[in-house]
Design an enzyme around this catalytic site. Structure first.
Site, mmCIF file in Angstrom:
data_model
loop_
_atom_site.group_PDB
_atom_site.id
_atom_site.type_symbol
_atom_site.label_atom_id
_atom_site.label_comp_id
_atom_site.label_asym_id
_atom_site.label_seq_id
_atom_site.Cartn_x
_atom_site.Cartn_y
_atom_site.Cartn_z
ATOM 1 N N LYS A 116 -18.898 -44.799 -13.757
ATOM 2 C CA LYS A 116 -19.518 -43.639 -14.403
ATOM 3 C C LYS A 116 -20.754 -44.017 -15.203
ATOM 4 O O LYS A 116 -21.687 -43.214 -15.315
ATOM 5 C CB LYS A 116 -18.513 -42.926 -15.313
ATOM 6 C CG LYS A 116 -17.431 -42.178 -14.550
ATOM 7 C CD LYS A 116 -16.712 -41.211 -15.472
ATOM 8 C CE LYS A 116 -15.632 -40.448 -14.729
ATOM 9 N NZ LYS A 116 -14.887 -39.539 -15.620
ATOM 10 N N LYS A 210 -14.139 -39.736 -1.437
ATOM 11 C CA LYS A 210 -13.253 -38.773 -2.079
ATOM 12 C C LYS A 210 -13.886 -37.390 -2.123
ATOM 13 O O LYS A 210 -15.093 -37.269 -2.326
ATOM 14 C CB LYS A 210 -12.996 -39.226 -3.531
ATOM 15 C CG LYS A 210 -11.574 -39.709 -3.769
ATOM 16 C CD LYS A 210 -11.325 -40.057 -5.219
ATOM 17 C CE LYS A 210 -11.089 -38.841 -6.088
ATOM 18 N NZ LYS A 210 -10.602 -39.169 -7.435
ATOM 19 N N LYS A 213 -16.463 -32.862 -6.879
ATOM 20 C CA LYS A 213 -17.234 -31.708 -7.345
ATOM 21 C C LYS A 213 -18.715 -32.028 -7.376
ATOM 22 O O LYS A 213 -19.542 -31.128 -7.412
ATOM 23 C CB LYS A 213 -16.754 -31.272 -8.733
ATOM 24 C CG LYS A 213 -16.975 -32.325 -9.803
ATOM 25 C CD LYS A 213 -16.779 -31.756 -11.188
ATOM 26 C CE LYS A 213 -17.240 -32.735 -12.251
ATOM 27 N NZ LYS A 213 -16.616 -34.050 -12.202
#
Ligand code: TRP
Length: 355
Positions: A116, A210, A213
């Site tokens: 991240k 994966k 969003k």
């Protein structure tokens, strides 16, 4: 304490569009856990969400939307405790104490932080770095025994176990002196519950990535608020390979898109991949996709419609969250009182009698 044998805790971040991966990997399993002899707590982790910047005007809506998804999917707010993290101050309090138990070396190994934070690590928030410590506090404020999570949270749960064990060790004498279990320690060692046919739901455009969003292509995911037409169109457009479906699970290896669609079908239907291939082995994707469209629309379209109905009336959702926060705090507050005694803080005494 409650009369249940187990305490289940899990959390979902309110960071934007909920999709099929959130539903099959988490929310659907939360619903199923309600059948156990367990007090279940399901938390909208808004404090985790702001470790990456969130638009304040959007965040409130996102918190209510996750709550609506919980309720629409079948989480019963009377049986389970549904709440958002920031309403229960014990999460932040315990996280600070755990910041002083966890070691820098442990956090430096967290792969999610590295992913991240990306290249510009110097510019990541301190909150993003401490994220797993707050997660340990979420779980241990309730001394939860069972935590259903996706595969990607495994390392964070191991850290939670390390924090619990180090706390138990560092304060073992004080734990005993305050009359808590000296044998097992104060905090339980939490069991991760990872698995199910769709523990990892992959992108419909690339079976090796994966479902996310943040994927640029909306066709890569089925959003929980997609209507029947959108669901059908996305399934029909989903990437496949040219071969027919195999009749054995082993035949799915090396075929990530086929494996993903079979896994989604199995999870939606509550059966195994074996069961799906018993029915569809040898079938062409066109036929299988037709069946998958039907199944997905049947399950997800009513869920999305109920979410929209709930979100349209925030008062109902906010009342659920307030009730949940009170019941959550009733469990977490005694834990924090005990923790403060154990670490040696002087707790506030009542200056005035309660009338
Ligand atoms: N980190 C989890 C996720 O992104 C969310 C989460 C926060 C959580 N606190 C938790 C999950 C405690 C389980 C238990 O999926």
């Amino acid at each position: 304490m409650s009369a249940f044998k187990e305490l289940v805790f899990s959390g979902v971040q309110p960071t934007g569009n909920l999709h099929l991966g959130n539903y099959l990997g988490a929310i659907k399993r939360f619903v199923e856990m309600q059948a156990r002899d367990a007090q279940c707590l399901y938390c909208v982790v808004d404090m985790h969400a702001i470790t990456l910047w969130q638009d304040p005007a959007a965040l409130k809506g996102q918190i209510r939307e996750v709550t609506a998804a919980f309720l629409a999917a079948g989480i019963d707010p009377k049986r389970s405790i549904v709440f958002n993290q920031s309403q229960v101050p014990q999460h932040a309090e315990l996280a600070w104490i755990f910041n002083c138990v966890a070691r820098l070396g442990w956090l430096n190994r967290m792969t999610q932080f590295k992913d991240k934070a990306g290249k510009d690590r110097e510019n990541a928030s301190v909150g993003l770095y401490a994220y797993p410590v707050l997660m340990a506090a979420d779980i241990l404020a309730y001394r939860a025994t069972h935590v259903p999570v996706g595969e990607d949270q495994k390392q964070h749960l191991e850290l939670t176990r390390d924090i619990a064990q180090k706390f138990n060790n560092d304060f073992s004498d004080s734990i005993a002196a305050h009359g808590h279990d000296a044998g097992d320690g104060f905090f339980p060692v939490t069991e991760p519950l990872i698995g199910g046919p769709a523990a990892r739901v992959m992108s419909l455009r690339d079976g090796t990535k994966k479902m996310s969003k943040s994927d640029a292509s909306d066709n890569s995911r089925i959003n929980l608020t997609d209507d029947a037409d959108a669901i059908a169109a996305k399934v029909r457009k989903a990437k496949t390979d040219p071969d027919a479906l195999p009749s054995e699970v082993a035949g799915l290896s090396g075929r990530p898109e086929a494996d993903n669609l079979v896994g989604i079908f199995a999870a939606l239907k509550d059966v195994s991949r074996e069961d799906v291939l018993r029915d569809y082995g040898g079938a062409q994707f066109s036929a299988f996709k037709g069946a998958l469209v039907e199944l997905a629309v049947e399950t997800l379209a009513p869920l999305g419609a109920e979410m929209k109905r709930l979100v349209a009336d925030p008062a109902e959702i906010d009342a659920v969250l307030a009730d949940g926060a009170e019941r959550a705090e009733a469990i977490a507050a005694p834990t924090l009182d005990a923790v403060k005694d154990i670490v040696g803080f002087v707790r506030r005494t009542r200056l005035h009698a309660v009338r």
